[in-house]
Design an enzyme around this catalytic site. Structure first.
Site, PDB file in Angstrom:
ATOM      1  N   SER A 317       0.836  -1.206   0.000  1.00  0.00           N
ATOM      2  CA  SER A 317       0.000   0.000   0.000  1.00  0.00           C
ATOM      3  C   SER A 317       0.867   1.250   0.000  1.00  0.00           C
ATOM      4  O   SER A 317       0.619   2.205  -0.734  1.00  0.00           O
ATOM      5  CB  SER A 317      -0.911  -0.007   1.229  1.00  0.00           C
ATOM      6  OG  SER A 317      -1.621   1.212   1.329  1.00  0.00           O
ATOM      7  N   GLY A 318       1.907   1.239   0.838  1.00  0.00           N
ATOM      8  CA  GLY A 318       2.806   2.395   0.894  1.00  0.00           C
ATOM      9  C   GLY A 318       3.473   2.647  -0.438  1.00  0.00           C
ATOM     10  O   GLY A 318       3.468   3.761  -0.963  1.00  0.00           O
ATOM     11  N   TRP A 320       2.510   1.627  -3.328  1.00  0.00           N
ATOM     12  CA  TRP A 320       1.504   1.981  -4.343  1.00  0.00           C
ATOM     13  C   TRP A 320       1.226   3.470  -4.345  1.00  0.00           C
ATOM     14  O   TRP A 320       0.973   4.085  -5.376  1.00  0.00           O
ATOM     15  CB  TRP A 320       0.214   1.201  -4.071  1.00  0.00           C
ATOM     16  CG  TRP A 320      -0.910   1.495  -5.025  1.00  0.00           C
ATOM     17  CD1 TRP A 320      -1.114   0.927  -6.258  1.00  0.00           C
ATOM     18  CD2 TRP A 320      -1.994   2.412  -4.836  1.00  0.00           C
ATOM     19  NE1 TRP A 320      -2.258   1.432  -6.843  1.00  0.00           N
ATOM     20  CE2 TRP A 320      -2.825   2.348  -5.992  1.00  0.00           C
ATOM     21  CE3 TRP A 320      -2.370   3.281  -3.811  1.00  0.00           C
ATOM     22  CZ2 TRP A 320      -3.976   3.105  -6.128  1.00  0.00           C
ATOM     23  CZ3 TRP A 320      -3.510   4.045  -3.951  1.00  0.00           C
ATOM     24  CH2 TRP A 320      -4.301   3.958  -5.100  1.00  0.00           C
ATOM     25  N   HIS A 321       1.276   4.079  -3.151  1.00  0.00           N
ATOM     26  CA  HIS A 321       0.944   5.499  -3.051  1.00  0.00           C
ATOM     27  C   HIS A 321       1.989   6.403  -3.682  1.00  0.00           C
ATOM     28  O   HIS A 321       1.665   7.518  -4.092  1.00  0.00           O
ATOM     29  CB  HIS A 321       0.717   5.905  -1.596  1.00  0.00           C
ATOM     30  CG  HIS A 321      -0.651   5.589  -1.093  1.00  0.00           C
ATOM     31  ND1 HIS A 321      -0.988   4.400  -0.518  1.00  0.00           N
ATOM     32  CD2 HIS A 321      -1.795   6.317  -1.127  1.00  0.00           C
ATOM     33  CE1 HIS A 321      -2.269   4.406  -0.200  1.00  0.00           C
ATOM     34  NE2 HIS A 321      -2.795   5.553  -0.557  1.00  0.00           N
ATOM     35  N   GLY A 322       3.240   5.947  -3.714  1.00  0.00           N
ATOM     36  CA  GLY A 322       4.227   6.827  -4.350  1.00  0.00           C
ATOM     37  C   GLY A 322       5.629   6.257  -4.311  1.00  0.00           C
ATOM     38  O   GLY A 322       5.933   5.371  -3.506  1.00  0.00           O
TER      39      GLY A 322
END
Lengths: 483, 347
Positions: A317-318, A320-322
């Site tokens: 998730s982390g 994926w965010h950037g």
């Protein structure tokens, strides 16, 4: 194209809406879908036509892969792996390649140069959407036409920033005959929801963003309490911006007599980190749970394995965010938070609810310092100063950014308010803080509230819409340095 | 309430509100984008980067005074008295040469009557990047000929507040400022020795080590060729009078103490050489007017001067005094260099 732009509001949306229902009215539903698809492509490619080529290629490749799965059933696994590799590969190239190169250089003292790569808008969203489709195609026998599939991926309300829609949620709706005509209940709800989303974005998020941007660009000038306010305001900015966008997306879809899944459910009312992730970016949570957490074993393989799976999910998730270590740290923090909750859930659940809500919100603000900061050093410096510099001093560069033109106009012309501003120059900042807290903690959200269609709601919706449209452009104030 | 009625009421209110805002902005038009000032209304003329373009579009003039804040205190009445032609003044504080060239180009395109442009040539702007723009978020939608992006102006609540300000300004009995008064600041900013020295932080003596090398020359060449010479070539029928503003001797004191004097004079000398090759460009310099530059009564700070200095510049341009010539400009700047190196800085 953005929802909060004149061209979208005054031209694109009305024309697309009319065209879609006009063609459907005369039973030209294929043409209606084609028109909607073309409009969605136009929406996406408006600023940079090159983006469009990437989107169309991505759609084409994924569709062919799923077709291959149907045709060559004995090789479904190979097609699945191919599909995952292609999608992850595309995402890696456009989003993470330069990050990878810079870290390679740092670790191995090499000097590879990054490439000039323009990341297509929304690539994280439509890639995840297509991954979900490929995985589902592997498990089920899905048979959609190319038109339906392309429309599912590119349907413009959800294309750029979600919600992450599943094929089974959207494609059947495109096929339902009773959704092909204008439904005034849906239209009214859609317009109202859109208006509220637009107001959240333009009136609240963008106003707060001015102060947050200033704060993060000048954090060395701010004391601890000011930095706490910075973190709090960023949480509101992010929520109003993202949930406002989702409200607009859902509102637009409703105008087209379609339903999109919800993405937010008053996340700041969460009383634990687990509850937070059931309320914040819900479709992302759903994707990660369905396609990563459960395939890894979920919570079925003991506490230790559950904790590992949780950490993996939040690491993904982390990332994926950037493409920055700040996002990785942010993800890991949430993973650790969830693991700790899992271990101490019984103790936590016994706490007084307001304490749980306050603690969860505080954790949110703290973790999002990493999310917003440009780099780890900035984030750590900010956190360090919060705990070490407790001087109460508000910097005028920060609080003046909240002086929205409407507020200053009223204050200048009402003597009592003018006096108040002179005694408390940061009054607008406190006003926005109070308003944000009230909205986020004490009111029902769009998901919960079912507004009756009344003159009052029509008036309120119209005021929000008109005021937001009139706020899209500004008259910039230039600080002239007299040269 | 029935949903269809709700949609109709919603739509009607939205359209009404937006029509009201749009109507107000189009009719009052505080930035003069659509029409000249309405008779019966008085315009405060603020927000120069918004209203200047409107002035270029709507006013009747043959002479344009423009440039940076160095041009703000000019008297257009002096120009009109001397040239017997109509003149307006539109200054852009902090503008780069690139910005100014765009503004001047548009003014000429919009006004075929424009014969003469008087513009400052600031020493601190000549070495900038040829595409430099000093400010972000400029209202490009006002500058271009695209009517569709005028929605940014029409449906804009801040413009509506400006429109209301025009109405209030008129109701309060105020008058639209003349071009003598538009943008000027010498009538409210203190000037004189105390005002200048309060704002002057005298640097320590230090050699900054600046050398006017090829790279510096190239930067000036690119900037001037793109933003001044190209403009002059494009509009051969227009005369361009650039003047080099006379900074006070406080400024030169700073240059001498930090060993930047040679660099600065070499830079402006090189720039002059480039500009003097163009037939329709005249270049005026007042560095040798030590009667002006050493008299701090003429200044509000180390570089900005009052209106009487502007009148001197205007009269000099009209009489072609202090005009730099192709064959003498180098010796002129050599003289200036010596002048300020040997000057007694007795503040």
């Amino acid at each position: 194209m953005l929802f909060n732009s004149y061209i979208f509001l005054l031209l694109f949306f009305p024309v697309t809406w009319f065209t879609y229902f006009f063609l459907n009215r005369y039973n030209k539903d294929i043409f209606a879908k084609v028109a909607l698809l073309c409009c969605s492509f136009l929406f996406y490619g408006y600023y940079l036509p090159e983006y469009l080529g990437i989107l169309i290629c991505s759609i084409g490749i994924n569709f062919l892969i799923t077709r291959g799965m149907r045709k060559f059933r004995t090789h479904r696994r190979e097609f699945l792996l191919l599909g995952l590799c292609v999608n992850v590969g595309i995402l890696f190239y456009f989003k993470y390649f330069n990050f990878f190169i810079s870290n390679l250089n740092m670790m191995f003292k090499t000097s590879f140069s990054g490439w000039n790569i323009v990341m297509p808008l929304g690539i994280s969203f439509f890639t995840f959407q297509q991954i979900s489709y490929i995985v589902d195609s592997y498990k089920e026998d899905l048979d959609y036409s190319f038109l339906d599939y392309a429309l599912f991926v590119s349907f413009f309300p959800q294309l750029i920033a979600g919600p992450i829609v599943l094929h089974r949620e959207l494609i059947p709706q495109f096929r339902e005959k009773n959704r092909k005509h204008v439904d005034f209940t849906y239209l009214a709800e859609g317009l109202y929801r859109f208006s509220k989303g637009l107001a959240k974005k333009v009136l609240l998020a963008d106003t707060i963003a001015g102060a947050v941007d200033w704060g993060y660009n000048h954090y060395e000038l701010l004391t601890g309490p000011n930095l706490v306010l910075l973190a709090v305001f960023y949480s509101f900015q992010l929520y109003f911006d993202f949930s406002g966008y989702c409200d607009m997306a859902c509102g637009i879809a409703k105008c087209f007599h379609l339903d999109l899944p919800e993405n937010f459910n008053s996340p700041f009312k969460a009383d634990s980190i687990s509850d937070l992730w059931r309320r914040w970016h819900m479709t992302l949570g759903r994707f990660l749970t369905t396609y990563i957490y459960i395939p890894l074993g979920g919570s079925r393989k003991g506490l230790v394995r559950t904790c590992i799976n949780t950490m993996i999910v939040f690491l993904v998730s982390g990332i994926w965010h950037g493409a920055n270590w700040t996002f990785v740290v942010w993800g890991l923090l949430h993973g650790i938070g969830l693991v700790l909750y899992r271990v101490f859930a019984k103790t936590w659940d016994k706490l007084y609810k307001p304490i749980k809500v306050a603690a969860t919100y505080s954790f949110f603000c703290f973790s999002f310092i990493f999310f917003r900061a440009d780099n780890l050093k900035t984030a750590i410096t900010i956190i360090g100063r919060i705990f070490t510099d407790i001087t109460w001093r508000l910097h005028e560069g920060f609080y003046m950014a909240f002086d929205a033109v409407e507020l200053t106009y009223i204050e200048e012309h009402v003597p009592v308010l003018k006096g108040l501003v002179e005694r408390c120059p940061a009054v607008n900042m406190w006003l926005l803080l109070g308003l944000s807290f009230f909205i986020c903690f004490f009111t029902k959200n769009s998901y919960e509230r079912r507004n009756p269609m009344s003159v009052k709601s029509a008036l309120w919706g119209a005021i929000l819409f008109s005021w937001s449209v009139a706020s899209l452009a500004k008259v910039a104030t230039f600080l002239y340095f007299n040269f | 309430m029935k949903e269809k009625s709700w949609v109709i009421v919603f739509g009607a209110i939205c359209i009404s509100v937006l029509l009201f805002i749009g109507g107000l902005n189009v009719i009052v038009d505080p930035f003069l984008h659509f029409h000249a000032p309405l008779s019966g209304l008085e315009y405060p003329l603020k927000d120069e980067r918004y209203v200047n373009d409107g002035l270029h579009r709507q006013m009747d003039y043959q002479i344009l005074i423009t440039g940076t804040s160095m041009s703000q205190n000019f008297y257009t009445s002096t120009v009109e008295r001397l040239w017997q032609k109509k003149c307006i003044k539109t200054a852009y504080s902090g503008a780069s040469l690139h910005e100014l060239s765009e503004y001047i180009g548009r003014a000429i395109d919009r006004n075929p009557q424009l014969e003469l442009v008087i513009c400052s040539l600031d020493l601190n702007k000549i070495g900038e990047d040829a595409e430099a723009v000093g400010y972000e978020n400029l209202p490009d939608y006002l500058y271009d000929e695209n009517p569709w992006n005028d929605v940014n102006y029409i449906f804009n609540k801040e413009v509506a507040l400006k429109s209301i300000a025009v109405l209030n300004y008129t109701r309060a009995g105020e008058k639209t400022p003349s071009f003598d008064m538009y943008g000027r600041f010498d009538h409210f900013q203190p000037h004189g020795r105390e005002a200048v020295l309060n704002g002057y932080s005298r640097p320590e003596i230090e050699d900054y080590g600046l050398v006017f090398d090829e790279e510096a020359q190239m930067a000036i060449k690119c900037n001037l060729e793109q933003n001044i010479i190209r403009l002059a070539k494009k509009y051969p029928e227009v005369s361009f009078c650039y003047y080099i503003p006379p900074y006070s001797y406080c400024y030169w004191d700073g240059m001498v103490r930090t060993s930047q004097l040679d660099y600065s004079i070499d830079a402006i000398s090189y720039a002059s050489g480039l500009l003097l090759t163009q037939e329709n460009i005249e270049l005026y310099c007042f560095y040798d007017r030590t009667d002006i530059t050493t008299e701090l009564e003429n200044y509000t700070d180390t570089i900005h001067y009052v209106g009487s200095v502007c009148d001197t510049i205007t009269e000099s341009i009209f009489e072609k005094r202090h005009l730099l010539q192709d064959d003498t400009y180098q010796s002129y700047f050599d003289t200036v260099k010596t002048l300020y190196k040997e000057m007694e800085y007795d503040f």
